[in-house]
Design a protein around this motif. Structure first.
Motif, PDB file in Angstrom:
ATOM      1  N   GLN A  22       0.782  -1.401   0.262  1.00  0.00           N
ATOM      2  CA  GLN A  22       0.001  -0.101   0.028  1.00  0.00           C
ATOM      3  C   GLN A  22       0.658   1.266  -0.097  1.00  0.00           C
ATOM      4  O   GLN A  22       0.533   2.207  -0.798  1.00  0.00           O
ATOM      5  N   LEU A  23       1.839   1.183   0.776  1.00  0.00           N
ATOM      6  CA  LEU A  23       2.788   2.426   0.679  1.00  0.00           C
ATOM      7  C   LEU A  23       3.410   2.362  -0.725  1.00  0.00           C
ATOM      8  O   LEU A  23       3.359   3.759  -1.266  1.00  0.00           O
ATOM      9  N   ARG A  24       3.948   1.502  -1.245  1.00  0.00           N
ATOM     10  CA  ARG A  24       4.332   1.702  -2.538  1.00  0.00           C
ATOM     11  C   ARG A  24       3.415   2.059  -3.677  1.00  0.00           C
ATOM     12  O   ARG A  24       3.972   2.852  -4.621  1.00  0.00           O
ATOM     13  N   ALA A  25       2.360   1.804  -3.424  1.00  0.00           N
ATOM     14  CA  ALA A  25       1.169   2.286  -4.698  1.00  0.00           C
ATOM     15  C   ALA A  25       1.026   3.837  -4.302  1.00  0.00           C
ATOM     16  O   ALA A  25       0.650   4.393  -5.502  1.00  0.00           O
ATOM     17  N   ILE A  26       1.285   4.506  -3.404  1.00  0.00           N
ATOM     18  CA  ILE A  26       1.141   5.608  -3.096  1.00  0.00           C
ATOM     19  C   ILE A  26       2.514   6.516  -3.085  1.00  0.00           C
ATOM     20  O   ILE A  26       2.712   7.641  -2.956  1.00  0.00           O
ATOM     21  N   GLY A  27       3.321   5.526  -3.604  1.00  0.00           N
ATOM     22  CA  GLY A  27       5.018   6.467  -3.875  1.00  0.00           C
ATOM     23  C   GLY A  27       5.785   6.310  -2.562  1.00  0.00           C
ATOM     24  O   GLY A  27       6.674   7.135  -2.727  1.00  0.00           O
ATOM     25  N   LEU A  28       5.461   5.566  -1.678  1.00  0.00           N
ATOM     26  CA  LEU A  28       6.207   5.869  -0.288  1.00  0.00           C
ATOM     27  C   LEU A  28       6.795   4.504  -0.089  1.00  0.00           C
ATOM     28  O   LEU A  28       6.726   3.327  -0.787  1.00  0.00           O
ATOM     29  N   ARG A  29       7.886   4.553   0.958  1.00  0.00           N
ATOM     30  CA  ARG A  29       8.486   3.228   1.299  1.00  0.00           C
ATOM     31  C   ARG A  29       8.537   3.537   3.066  1.00  0.00           C
ATOM     32  O   ARG A  29       8.490   4.288   3.355  1.00  0.00           O
TER      33      ARG A  29
END
Length: 112
Positions: A22-29
């Motif tokens: 979910q983090l990756r889907a919004i451009g986060l890590r």
């Protein structure tokens, strides 16, 4: 470490927590932050699936793809297309279950 992680059931995690995907889907890590909770998805006759949750407010932006990383990824993907048996580019990623291209895995034999 003090105790165990809080466990939430599937779709019942509080706002502000997210899985890695979910983090990756919004451009986060996660950015080095510790896991703050875990999510359990029940399954019939098997143990539940587990996903770890991270705080969204402490997540960092995904690092941009550098030209060197992009070139390395292209080489790795190209290597997965080459059949180890015949050495030809199969035109698709060779399945690990076969370990070779389809014509090498299933050769046609003529009985004539």
């Amino acid at each position: 470490m003090s105790g165990t992680l809080p466990v939430y059931r599937w779709r019942l995690a509080p706002e502000g927590l997210a899985t890695f995907r979910q983090l990756r889907a919004i451009g986060l890590r996660p950015g080095g932050q510790p896991v703050v909770a875990q999510l359990e998805r029940p399954r019939r006759r098997r143990e539940p699936l587990i996903a770890y949750l991270y705080r969204v407010d402490r997540a960092k932006p995904v690092r941009p793809m550098t030209p060197a990383k992009q070139a390395a990824l292209a080489r790795a993907n190209a290597a997965r297309r080459v059949c180890p048996e015949c050495g030809q580019d199969a035109g698709y990623r060779i399945p690990a279950s076969l370990g070779m291209c389809t014509p090498c895995a299933y050769p046609t034999t003529s009985l004539a």
